[in-house]
Design an enzyme around this catalytic site. Structure first.
Site, PDB file in Angstrom:
ATOM      1  N   GLU A  86      -1.654 -20.366 -20.179  1.00  0.00           N
ATOM      2  CA  GLU A  86      -3.328 -19.589 -20.323  1.00  0.00           C
ATOM      3  C   GLU A  86      -3.764 -20.853 -20.876  1.00  0.00           C
ATOM      4  OE1 GLU A  86      -4.695 -17.178 -19.843  1.00  0.00           O
ATOM      5  OE2 GLU A  86      -2.452 -15.603 -18.920  1.00  0.00           O
ATOM      6  N   GLU A 117      20.944 -21.211 -21.918  1.00  0.00           N
ATOM      7  CA  GLU A 117      20.888 -21.790 -23.055  1.00  0.00           C
ATOM      8  C   GLU A 117      21.621 -21.944 -24.465  1.00  0.00           C
ATOM      9  OE1 GLU A 117      21.745 -17.979 -25.572  1.00  0.00           O
ATOM     10  OE2 GLU A 117      20.226 -17.709 -24.618  1.00  0.00           O
TER      11      GLU A 117
END
Length: 312
Positions: A86, A117
């Protein structure tokens, strides 16, 4: 000692307000979820000092030509990706300055990648490829994700700046961070579902850090997004409204200035404020580039206008 399988940290504990959640009508379930979310802002506000310290690290990193790296997995990592992508439409800042790394790669944004992960080496490897002025920001709700730990440990070994954002106040990885941001959001309504309060808190932290950093770096004038990319009709209209708000000019004058400035709100604003054409405004801005260390005028807009008017 609490082990990984015991999941003893706060977000994994049972929430007493929701133990009978599945027996409730829809209105009660929604109410319980919203009531839980209501406390998130206070938890984030309680760590404002740490957010400020991390923001200053971001500002210094970008000012010195370094790159800010968000490193995370699962929901936490996705919050980092969302924040990073963004920045271009809002501030014209791309991944040459802020870059997000999600365990499992870009595909993990929409589909979980099993075991990603837990890959310590993958986290360390991405930091080995980082620059000497870069900053590593680890995002881990549990505060113990191995992928994030590998990145932070490698950053420490290289002498790079480190930040941890976690909703576990006892996060083990905090010892690897120069700044640890640890809002205590407590047990989730759905036990262990950190896509809820924890993710909301992390999004708030990232919003505050990145937006405050961009303001400090001169990407705004007043509270206006002067480096926004006007890529569609709505955003062009927003650009014109910002020019009118920032300069007091008419809509026609703002439109003419924006066209002359080839879509640059920054150039158009100086042109309007100083009463000069876009070429002259652009040169004044080149002489007064954004500078986080310029008191009261990080964007350089006020200084450029003062130079053109001969009032500085």
């Amino acid at each position: 000692m609490t082990t990984q399988t015991e999941l003893g940290w706060s977000t994994e504990q049972s929430n007493s307000a929701s133990v009978d959640l599945d027996t409730r009508p829809t209105s009660d379930i929604v109410g319980i979820l919203l009531a839980a979310d209501a406390g998130v802002a206070a938890a984030v506000a309680a760590v404002a000092t740490a957010i400020t310290a991390a923001t200053d690290l971001i500002v210094e990193t970008i000012s010195s030509g370094g790159v800010v790296h968000y490193v995370g997995s699962g929901t936490s990592g996705r919050m980092g990706v969302l924040d990073a992508v963004e920045l271009w439409p809002t501030f014209r800042v791309d991944d040459s300055r802020v870059r997000a790394h999600l365990a499992g790669g870009a595909g993990a944004m929409t589909q979980a990648v099993e075991g990603a992960e837990d890959d310590v080496e993958a986290g360390a490897a991405l930091v080995r490829a980082a620059g000497d002025r870069d900053l590593i920001i680890g995002l881990a709700a549990s505060g113990r994700t191995p992928f994030v730990g590998g990145a932070l440990a490698e950053a420490r070994a290289r002498g790079l700046g480190t930040v941890l954002v976690s909703t576990n106040p006892s996060a083990p990885l905090a010892e690897l961070a120069d700044v640890a941001i640890l809002p205590d959001t407590g047990p989730e309504v759905l036990t262990g579902s950190t896509r809820l309060k924890s993710a909301t808190a992390q999004k708030m932290v990232l919003n505050a850090m990145s937006t405050a950093s961009m303001v400090r770096l001169g990407k705004t004038y007043s509270n206006l997004m002067i480096d926004m990319v006007p890529s569609n009709a709505k955003l062009r209209a927003r650009s014109l409204r910002m020019l009118r708000q920032g300069s007091g000019a008419s809509e026609d004058a703002a439109a003419a200035a924006l066209d002359a400035a080839q879509g640059s709100v920054r150039v158009a604003l100086v042109s309007l404020l100083a009463g000069v054409d876009a070429t002259v405004a652009g040169r004044a801005l080149e002489s007064n580039p954004p500078d986080a260390h310029r008191p009261g005028d990080p964007s350089g807009i006020r200084t450029a206008v003062a130079d053109l008017k001969g009032t500085r």
